[in-house]
Motif scaffolding. Structure first.
Motif, PDB file in Angstrom:
ATOM      1  N   GLY A  39      94.459  92.441  47.777  1.00  0.00           N
ATOM      2  CA  GLY A  39      93.705  91.566  47.115  1.00  0.00           C
ATOM      3  C   GLY A  39      92.166  91.861  47.170  1.00  0.00           C
ATOM      4  N   ASP A  40      91.603  91.746  48.464  1.00  0.00           N
ATOM      5  CA  ASP A  40      90.195  92.253  48.731  1.00  0.00           C
ATOM      6  C   ASP A  40      90.095  93.681  48.189  1.00  0.00           C
ATOM      7  N   ALA A  41      90.829  94.609  48.447  1.00  0.00           N
ATOM      8  CA  ALA A  41      90.750  95.929  48.126  1.00  0.00           C
ATOM      9  C   ALA A  41      90.556  96.147  46.620  1.00  0.00           C
ATOM     10  N   TYR A  42      91.426  95.497  45.897  1.00  0.00           N
ATOM     11  CA  TYR A  42      91.415  95.551  44.474  1.00  0.00           C
ATOM     12  C   TYR A  42      90.152  95.100  43.875  1.00  0.00           C
ATOM     13  N   ASN A  43      89.905  93.771  44.293  1.00  0.00           N
ATOM     14  CA  ASN A  43      88.666  93.181  43.965  1.00  0.00           C
ATOM     15  C   ASN A  43      87.261  93.965  43.876  1.00  0.00           C
ATOM     16  N   VAL A  44      87.324  94.704  45.128  1.00  0.00           N
ATOM     17  CA  VAL A  44      85.983  95.301  45.357  1.00  0.00           C
ATOM     18  C   VAL A  44      86.101  96.962  44.392  1.00  0.00           C
ATOM     19  N   ALA A  45      87.099  97.406  44.242  1.00  0.00           N
ATOM     20  CA  ALA A  45      87.474  98.624  43.354  1.00  0.00           C
ATOM     21  C   ALA A  45      87.336  98.235  42.037  1.00  0.00           C
ATOM     22  N   THR A  51      79.371  97.156  38.118  1.00  0.00           N
ATOM     23  CA  THR A  51      78.090  97.571  39.094  1.00  0.00           C
ATOM     24  C   THR A  51      77.470  98.652  38.424  1.00  0.00           C
ATOM     25  N   LEU A  52      78.092  99.881  38.703  1.00  0.00           N
ATOM     26  CA  LEU A  52      77.441 101.135  38.055  1.00  0.00           C
ATOM     27  C   LEU A  52      76.881 101.322  36.614  1.00  0.00           C
ATOM     28  N   GLY A 250      68.991  96.766  39.630  1.00  0.00           N
ATOM     29  CA  GLY A 250      69.114  97.029  41.152  1.00  0.00           C
ATOM     30  C   GLY A 250      68.738  96.159  41.890  1.00  0.00           C
ATOM     31  N   ILE A 251      67.815  95.364  41.937  1.00  0.00           N
ATOM     32  CA  ILE A 251      67.735  94.132  42.757  1.00  0.00           C
ATOM     33  C   ILE A 251      68.775  93.362  42.569  1.00  0.00           C
ATOM     34  N   SER A 252      69.415  92.782  41.514  1.00  0.00           N
ATOM     35  CA  SER A 252      70.376  91.999  41.393  1.00  0.00           C
ATOM     36  C   SER A 252      71.545  92.569  42.165  1.00  0.00           C
ATOM     37  N   GLN A 253      71.960  94.040  41.865  1.00  0.00           N
ATOM     38  CA  GLN A 253      72.961  94.562  42.517  1.00  0.00           C
ATOM     39  C   GLN A 253      73.035  94.639  44.252  1.00  0.00           C
ATOM     40  N   LEU A 254      71.930  94.882  44.520  1.00  0.00           N
ATOM     41  CA  LEU A 254      71.587  94.898  45.906  1.00  0.00           C
ATOM     42  C   LEU A 254      71.921  93.519  46.583  1.00  0.00           C
ATOM     43  N   PHE A 256      74.250  91.723  45.050  1.00  0.00           N
ATOM     44  CA  PHE A 256      75.840  91.571  45.098  1.00  0.00           C
ATOM     45  C   PHE A 256      76.499  92.318  46.257  1.00  0.00           C
ATOM     46  N   LEU A 257      75.607  93.610  46.560  1.00  0.00           N
ATOM     47  CA  LEU A 257      76.210  94.328  47.670  1.00  0.00           C
ATOM     48  C   LEU A 257      75.994  93.399  48.953  1.00  0.00           C
ATOM     49  N   VAL A 258      75.009  92.671  49.226  1.00  0.00           N
ATOM     50  CA  VAL A 258      74.985  91.895  50.396  1.00  0.00           C
ATOM     51  C   VAL A 258      76.097  90.948  50.551  1.00  0.00           C
ATOM     52  N   THR A 259      76.251  90.114  49.174  1.00  0.00           N
ATOM     53  CA  THR A 259      77.158  89.072  49.142  1.00  0.00           C
ATOM     54  C   THR A 259      78.670  89.583  49.382  1.00  0.00           C
ATOM     55  N   THR A 260      78.956  90.795  48.748  1.00  0.00           N
ATOM     56  CA  THR A 260      80.255  91.457  48.884  1.00  0.00           C
ATOM     57  C   THR A 260      80.550  92.049  50.257  1.00  0.00           C
ATOM     58  N   LYS A 261      79.679  92.474  51.108  1.00  0.00           N
ATOM     59  CA  LYS A 261      79.804  92.851  52.561  1.00  0.00           C
ATOM     60  C   LYS A 261      80.110  91.769  53.376  1.00  0.00           C
ATOM     61  N   LEU A 262      79.176  90.624  52.972  1.00  0.00           N
ATOM     62  CA  LEU A 262      79.236  89.555  53.879  1.00  0.00           C
ATOM     63  C   LEU A 262      80.800  88.757  53.851  1.00  0.00           C
ATOM     64  N   ALA A 263      81.302  88.968  52.435  1.00  0.00           N
ATOM     65  CA  ALA A 263      82.496  88.255  51.879  1.00  0.00           C
ATOM     66  C   ALA A 263      83.637  89.026  52.509  1.00  0.00           C
TER      67      ALA A 263
END
Length: 534
Positions: A39-45, A51-52, A250-254, A256-263
């Motif tokens: 589930g984590d793998a799918y949600n990140v993919a 994001t892009l 870009g700032i917003s996605q940064l 999101f990147l922090v949140t995703t990595k922590l999650a």
């Protein structure tokens, strides 16, 4: 206000069906994939294409493209047709190239958004991303088509098109679950063919959504003809205006990147309490925002842009003031009810298939915290449109920087101080605090720009809405307590809680607010009564 209400009602109807079917899609996906490693793998993919897309073009659609199209429609002899064709050409070519490059870079992209994954989980996520990333091109073309439709005050198709996407995805997830059953959550045994089923099925839904929007655009008279005469495309003006939007995204996605990595890191330390749980709670949090606020915001931006073009700040103030009241009149009780009934919502939706009741309750606990953010998040998004209507993309970029700084700081504090199973809840609280602070700052700056936003009147209106909501929240809390005393929390008892607590609570709120003569509630009640009486 009546114009905004009518346009918003049309969009809200489509958005409601879209979000309800999205509810079903999310529930079926969770039942098929679970909230553990797969589930984590799918949600990140799944989130990387969005994001892009946002990084390249998504962020400039509402902030730059819509106001520019409106100006060209008013100034060009052909009503902006050639300009729209150039935009579509540039968007299609650029996004197709982006999709190809993204597929080639799937592995580093997955590594960027994950923390502590096993080699097998990473491999599965990479394969899923390779199947899902091509949707960037189709999603982008559909989004540009939707922006052009909005400038023609055609709001229905962009709000209804995602329904087909959801239906396709529901069908794919059902087939996946029927085929694999409990084995569908095992990241170690899933085959490439099964990954192709869920990955390509996800892309097929976006293709269907894009097709609906292209057909709708054709029906309003738009005829696509590739145009590569970029000298007349206004790219210089767009680039100068959009540079700050790119910074904002870009700032917003940064963040999101922090949140995703922590999650994802939290999910490794406490399986089931990671990125999938955060993503599912966030999607549910977006439901009332998407149905109510997005509809109003979409209808407002073209009108505010025309007001700015005509030099009428009164129009901007009036559109904004009516917009805040319209979104708040339903989001205020919705936020309070989510804070009370969050676990009931998620148990009803997620306690099926490969999901457990405990996993569903955890998502509900995260959703309760997101309920606090519903009103400030929506008002913040509406405030950004004030700046966008002036062609100002610089201020929103600095607002995003402040938001991300607050959110990232509080999120990292939560990650290092909270027990693993509470980290994702801490991330949701950090999100909430960031938007409360961001809304206050954005309001101050926007009020200076337009000569006041009627803050006292809005504050008085919100106070009355919260006062009218308290009995509804108390009723929901009472139903929750009685139901839990009589039986445990399962899908059936959750349905009772939502029907009695949520449904009756909202009816009670509308009745009290109507008696308090809150104008927006009276308008909604009058519109519904008029439709029923026909």
């Amino acid at each position: 206000m009546s114009r905004v209400l009518r346009a918003s009602a049309i969009m809200a109807a489509g958005t409601m069906v879209s979000r309800v079917t999205g509810f079903v899609r999310t529930a079926v996906l969770a039942a098929a994939l679970g909230t553990f490693a797969l589930g984590d793998a799918y949600n990140v993919a799944y989130t990387i294409p969005f994001t892009l897309f946002d990084l390249l073009i998504g962020g400039i659609l509402s902030s730059v493209v819509v106001p520019m199209i409106i100006r060209r429609q008013q100034a060009d002899p052909d009503g902006g047709r050639a300009y729209e064709q150039r935009l579509m050409t540039i968007g299609f070519v650029t996004l197709t190239l982006l999709a190809v490059v993204a597929v080639l870079l799937a592995r580093p992209l997955i590594s960027l958004y994950s923390t502590g994954w096993s080699p097998r989980q990473t491999e599965v996520a990479v394969r899923l991303a390779q199947f899902i990333l091509p949707q960037i091109a189709f999603f982008g073309v559909g989004a540009i088509a939707g922006a052009i439709l909005n400038t023609r005050d055609r709001f229905a198709a962009p709000m209804w098109a995602p329904v087909l996407n959801n239906i396709v995805m529901i069908g794919v997830a059902v087939v996946y679950y029927v085929k694999l059953g409990g084995a569908g959550t095992d990241v170690n045994t899933i085959s490439d063919a099964d990954l192709a089923l869920i990955g390509l099925g996800t892309t097929a839904g976006i293709v269907a959504q894009c097709a609906v929007l292209v057909v709708a655009l054709h029906r309003v008279g738009f005829r696509f003809r590739p145009r590569f005469d970029l000298r007349n495309a206004g790219l210089g003006e767009m680039g100068r205006t959009a540079v700050w939007t790119f910074a904002y995204v870009g700032i917003s996605q940064l963040g999101f990147l922090v949140t995703t990595k922590l999650a994802t890191g939290a999910g490794q330390r406490a399986p089931g309490a990671g990125n999938a749980a955060y993503a599912y709670a966030y999607q549910l949090f977006q439901l009332p925002y998407g149905i109510i606020a997005v509809s109003v915001i979409t209808a407002m931006l073209p009108r505010m842009s025309r007001g700015v073009a005509e030099g009428s700040l009164d129009t901007v103030r009036d559109e904004f003031s009516s917009g805040v009241r319209l979104i708040s009149v339903l989001l205020v009780p919705a936020g309070l009810l989510l804070m009370v009934l969050g676990p009931a919502v998620t148990v009803l939706i997620f306690s099926w298939g490969n999901m457990t009741v405990d996993s569903a309750i955890y998502i509900g606990n995260v959703l309760q915290i997101f309920g606090l953010a519903l009103v400030p998040f929506s008002i913040f998004q509406l405030l950004l449109r004030v700046f966008y209507s002036f062609g100002d993309t610089r201020t929103p970029a600095f607002l995003a920087l402040g938001n991300v700084a607050v959110n990232a700081l509080l999120s990292m504090v939560a990650y290092v101080t909270l027990p693993a199973e509470y980290i994702v809840m801490g991330l949701a609280l950090a999100f909430t605090v960031a938007y409360v602070v961001g809304s206050a700052v954005a309001w101050t700056l926007a009020a200076r720009r337009v000569g006041g936003l009627g803050g006292r009147g809005v504050a008085a209106g919100l106070s009355r809405m919260y006062l009218a909501s308290l009995p509804a929240a108390a009723l929901a809390l009472g139903v929750l307590w009685v139901t839990q005393e009589l039986t445990g929390l399962d899908a059936l008892s959750a349905a009772v809680m939502l029907a009695a607590g949520g449904g009756l609570g909202m009816v009670l709120y509308l009745a009290i607010a109507h008696r308090m003569r809150i104008p927006e509630v009276s308008s909604i009640v009058g519109m519904v009564a008029g439709r029923v009486g026909r």
